[in-house]
Each structure stands twice: as structure tokens, then as C-alpha cells.
Design a protein around this motif. Sequence first.
Motif, PDB file in Angstrom:
ATOM      1  N   TYR A 143     -32.238  17.506 -54.287  1.00  0.00           N
ATOM      2  CA  TYR A 143     -31.802  17.161 -52.882  1.00  0.00           C
ATOM      3  C   TYR A 143     -32.446  15.745 -52.637  1.00  0.00           C
ATOM      4  N   PHE A 144     -33.313  15.318 -53.048  1.00  0.00           N
ATOM      5  CA  PHE A 144     -33.835  13.774 -52.867  1.00  0.00           C
ATOM      6  C   PHE A 144     -32.876  12.948 -53.611  1.00  0.00           C
ATOM      7  N   GLY A 145     -32.247  13.200 -54.828  1.00  0.00           N
ATOM      8  CA  GLY A 145     -31.365  12.422 -55.358  1.00  0.00           C
ATOM      9  C   GLY A 145     -30.127  12.218 -54.681  1.00  0.00           C
ATOM     10  N   ILE A 146     -29.720  13.378 -54.194  1.00  0.00           N
ATOM     11  CA  ILE A 146     -28.465  13.334 -53.283  1.00  0.00           C
ATOM     12  C   ILE A 146     -28.494  12.470 -52.154  1.00  0.00           C
ATOM     13  N   THR A 147     -29.616  12.868 -51.441  1.00  0.00           N
ATOM     14  CA  THR A 147     -29.757  11.967 -50.199  1.00  0.00           C
ATOM     15  C   THR A 147     -29.855  10.408 -50.750  1.00  0.00           C
ATOM     16  N   LEU A 148     -30.828  10.169 -51.595  1.00  0.00           N
ATOM     17  CA  LEU A 148     -30.881   8.688 -52.185  1.00  0.00           C
ATOM     18  C   LEU A 148     -29.667   8.108 -52.706  1.00  0.00           C
ATOM     19  N   SER A 149     -28.664   8.943 -53.235  1.00  0.00           N
ATOM     20  CA  SER A 149     -27.298   8.337 -53.688  1.00  0.00           C
ATOM     21  C   SER A 149     -26.497   8.089 -52.579  1.00  0.00           C
ATOM     22  N   VAL A 150     -26.469   8.567 -51.680  1.00  0.00           N
ATOM     23  CA  VAL A 150     -25.951   8.323 -50.014  1.00  0.00           C
ATOM     24  C   VAL A 150     -26.444   6.998 -49.797  1.00  0.00           C
ATOM     25  N   LEU A 151     -27.617   6.743 -49.606  1.00  0.00           N
ATOM     26  CA  LEU A 151     -28.201   5.751 -49.069  1.00  0.00           C
ATOM     27  C   LEU A 151     -27.868   4.562 -49.904  1.00  0.00           C
ATOM     28  N   ILE A 152     -27.787   4.684 -51.349  1.00  0.00           N
ATOM     29  CA  ILE A 152     -27.346   3.700 -52.127  1.00  0.00           C
ATOM     30  C   ILE A 152     -25.981   3.067 -51.949  1.00  0.00           C
ATOM     31  N   LEU A 153     -25.116   4.223 -51.956  1.00  0.00           N
ATOM     32  CA  LEU A 153     -23.596   3.994 -51.527  1.00  0.00           C
ATOM     33  C   LEU A 153     -23.377   3.089 -50.149  1.00  0.00           C
ATOM     34  N   ILE A 154     -24.485   3.468 -49.306  1.00  0.00           N
ATOM     35  CA  ILE A 154     -24.334   2.918 -47.937  1.00  0.00           C
ATOM     36  C   ILE A 154     -24.820   1.276 -48.013  1.00  0.00           C
ATOM     37  N   TYR A 155     -25.908   1.270 -48.988  1.00  0.00           N
ATOM     38  CA  TYR A 155     -26.451  -0.127 -49.383  1.00  0.00           C
ATOM     39  C   TYR A 155     -25.298  -1.077 -49.932  1.00  0.00           C
ATOM     40  N   PHE A 156     -24.746  -0.432 -51.059  1.00  0.00           N
ATOM     41  CA  PHE A 156     -23.622  -1.395 -51.460  1.00  0.00           C
ATOM     42  C   PHE A 156     -22.576  -1.482 -50.524  1.00  0.00           C
ATOM     43  N   TYR A 157     -22.053  -0.493 -49.502  1.00  0.00           N
ATOM     44  CA  TYR A 157     -20.928  -0.850 -48.749  1.00  0.00           C
ATOM     45  C   TYR A 157     -21.361  -1.910 -47.687  1.00  0.00           C
ATOM     46  N   ILE A 158     -22.804  -1.973 -47.223  1.00  0.00           N
ATOM     47  CA  ILE A 158     -23.167  -2.787 -46.301  1.00  0.00           C
ATOM     48  C   ILE A 158     -23.004  -4.340 -46.879  1.00  0.00           C
ATOM     49  N   LEU A 159     -23.640  -4.367 -48.044  1.00  0.00           N
ATOM     50  CA  LEU A 159     -23.482  -5.667 -48.834  1.00  0.00           C
ATOM     51  C   LEU A 159     -22.096  -6.114 -48.913  1.00  0.00           C
ATOM     52  N   GLN A 160     -21.195  -5.388 -49.444  1.00  0.00           N
ATOM     53  CA  GLN A 160     -19.876  -5.694 -49.222  1.00  0.00           C
ATOM     54  C   GLN A 160     -19.305  -6.248 -48.069  1.00  0.00           C
ATOM     55  N   LYS A 161     -19.508  -5.406 -46.861  1.00  0.00           N
ATOM     56  CA  LYS A 161     -19.309  -5.967 -45.752  1.00  0.00           C
ATOM     57  C   LYS A 161     -19.934  -7.160 -45.180  1.00  0.00           C
ATOM     58  N   LYS A 162     -21.161  -7.447 -45.508  1.00  0.00           N
ATOM     59  CA  LYS A 162     -21.880  -8.482 -45.358  1.00  0.00           C
ATOM     60  C   LYS A 162     -21.900  -9.854 -46.160  1.00  0.00           C
ATOM     61  N   SER A 163     -20.959  -9.709 -47.110  1.00  0.00           N
ATOM     62  CA  SER A 163     -21.216 -10.594 -48.251  1.00  0.00           C
ATOM     63  C   SER A 163     -20.774 -12.079 -47.479  1.00  0.00           C
ATOM     64  N   LYS A 164     -19.709 -12.093 -46.680  1.00  0.00           N
ATOM     65  CA  LYS A 164     -19.314 -13.440 -46.183  1.00  0.00           C
ATOM     66  C   LYS A 164     -20.233 -13.862 -44.825  1.00  0.00           C
ATOM     67  N   SER A 165     -21.097 -12.998 -44.663  1.00  0.00           N
ATOM     68  CA  SER A 165     -22.193 -13.335 -43.557  1.00  0.00           C
ATOM     69  C   SER A 165     -22.986 -14.380 -43.811  1.00  0.00           C
ATOM     70  N   ALA A 166     -23.611 -15.332 -42.988  1.00  0.00           N
ATOM     71  CA  ALA A 166     -24.895 -16.171 -43.330  1.00  0.00           C
ATOM     72  C   ALA A 166     -25.828 -15.320 -43.682  1.00  0.00           C
ATOM     73  N   ASN A 167     -25.940 -14.250 -43.333  1.00  0.00           N
ATOM     74  CA  ASN A 167     -27.296 -13.617 -43.554  1.00  0.00           C
ATOM     75  C   ASN A 167     -27.307 -12.509 -44.674  1.00  0.00           C
ATOM     76  N   TYR A 168     -26.127 -12.480 -45.393  1.00  0.00           N
ATOM     77  CA  TYR A 168     -25.898 -11.769 -46.500  1.00  0.00           C
ATOM     78  C   TYR A 168     -27.222 -11.584 -47.480  1.00  0.00           C
ATOM     79  N   GLN A 169     -27.859 -12.698 -47.974  1.00  0.00           N
ATOM     80  CA  GLN A 169     -28.844 -12.605 -48.960  1.00  0.00           C
ATOM     81  C   GLN A 169     -29.967 -12.031 -48.311  1.00  0.00           C
ATOM     82  N   TYR A 170     -30.318 -12.290 -46.898  1.00  0.00           N
ATOM     83  CA  TYR A 170     -31.641 -11.656 -46.323  1.00  0.00           C
ATOM     84  C   TYR A 170     -31.441 -10.091 -46.101  1.00  0.00           C
ATOM     85  N   PHE A 171     -30.310  -9.770 -45.775  1.00  0.00           N
ATOM     86  CA  PHE A 171     -30.032  -8.085 -45.949  1.00  0.00           C
ATOM     87  C   PHE A 171     -30.385  -7.735 -47.404  1.00  0.00           C
ATOM     88  N   LYS A 172     -29.858  -8.410 -48.194  1.00  0.00           N
ATOM     89  CA  LYS A 172     -29.985  -7.915 -49.823  1.00  0.00           C
ATOM     90  C   LYS A 172     -31.250  -7.539 -50.167  1.00  0.00           C
TER      91      LYS A 172
END
Length: 276
Positions: free
Chosen positions: A109-138
Motif C-alpha cells: 500500500y505504501f509503495g503504491i502511494t509512493l509510486s503515485v507521488l513519484i509520478l506526480i514528481y516527474f510530471y511537475i518537473l517536466q512542467k516546470k522544466s522551463k521555469s526559472a525556479n525549476y532547479q529549486y523545485f527539483k
Amino acid sequence: MEIKEKNNFLKTLHYLSLDVVLGAVASSWMFWKIPDGNGVVNLPSMLILGICTWIIYILDRLLDNLKSEPEDARHQFHFQHQYYLQVVIIILFFIAAILAFFLPRNIIYFGITLSVLILIYFYILQKKSKSANYQYFKEIFTSAIYSLCVVGSAFSTKPNLDWQTYLAGFIFFLLVHQSILIFSFYESQDYPTTKNLAKKLGKTNCTYLILGVFALTVIAHFLSNNLFLQKVFLIESLMAFCSVLIYFFEAKLAKNENYRWLGEMVFWLPLTLIFF
């Protein structure tokens, strides 16, 4: 950018982030032993943690190389061997999938929840990759995800955890962030045009934060009345202190990025609990 790299076995292991993988497994082992030092370690969970940590670090570098030309030796290594690393990711994924059948239900159950968070993590990073704050978020997200992987898998199987245990987990998150901040500081010195959290905060604020984490670990040691947790806080204090030394010995450690492999080895220190 042409980057010269030493063609030796240990350097390759470092570029592959296997020192990070060992640090994650060693640190997680410490949290599995909580609260009294007699906690039973679930071997499949530890193996999956190591595999997933390795996958995330390889994937993160490969995605970085899609956005820009590699600027350091690690990214250059991943760029040159990207085909083989993609194959490695696929193989590791299938091994982890097989091992998942041997996990306790709570960890699944924990792994499923964490997998969802990791997918959100990569999604946000892709969306913010052109942002000036990209590296700070990362950098902030990387600290949080890594800490959740290391601490959460162990804690998900333990009922009735007290505030001291959660404090140990929170301090580990701060230690991860302290380490990433130190790496960012060195990178900002090596590559003046780079944008990262250390450069945004400035050296004075970085120093306050890095020393503040060390101070908190020392305070936590004296707040605890649990003998094993006192040892855990002592180890965390030692980890924070070693990171402080790495930060202040910039002149000696900047050469050949010696600070980086030493910084990763800090997370091997929980293994010293074997001896006391």
C-alpha cells in the motif's frame, strides 16, 4: 562540452549512483531496527528500495540530458551510455515487480502511494522544466521523495510510533536536504551560470541552514529517553557533522568532485550501529 573522466571501476560505480543506493539501503536498515534495535528487516523491501533508488537516479539523469547538453561528468556518462542504461532500467523494473509479490501488505500500500507521488514528481518537473525556479523545485522534491523511500518503507510496518521516532525520520529528511544543498553550493562554484538552491539562498543562508541541521540533531539526542533512538540521533549527528566538514573544506574537496562521493558515503554511517 567535452568532459574528461577517469576510466576506473570505482569512478564508474559513482557515476552509476551505486554509492547512493548503498546509502539508501544502509539508512533504511537503521529505521527498520527502530524502536529498540531489534526490529526485523524485510529483505525484499530492502532490495526493492535499492532497485527503485537506482532506477530513479538513472532516469533523473537521462531526463536531464533530454532538456540540455550534459554539463558534468555524471551526466556525460549517462549520455554516452544511455542505451545500456535504458536496458538496465527495464531489467530492474521486472526484478522489482517479481520481488513485490513477497512484500508485506502494508508496504505494498505504501509503495503504491509512493509510486503515485513519484509520478506526480516527474510530471511537475517536466512542467516546470522551463521555469526559472525549476532547479529549486527539483532539489526540494528530491529530498522529500528520497527520504520517504528510505524511512517510509520501514515505518509503514510499525504500529504505535511515538514522536521521537517521527523526529528521527524528519531529521533524516533534513540531512538529505543538507547534503543536496552542499552539492548545490559546490556546483554553483564550479559552474557560475548554474541555477540552484544554494545560489538562490547565498552562502550566508546556506551556512546557517547547514549548521542548523547539525544543531538540531545534537538537541534531539538529548531529548530522547529511548536508548536505541539515542544511538540513532547520535548517528544522525555524526552524519550532519561530516556534511558540515565537507562544506567547510571546499578548497580541498572541490578538486575532481571529491566532495560528492564523500557526501554520498555519509549515508553509509548508519551501518556503524552494527558495532554498538
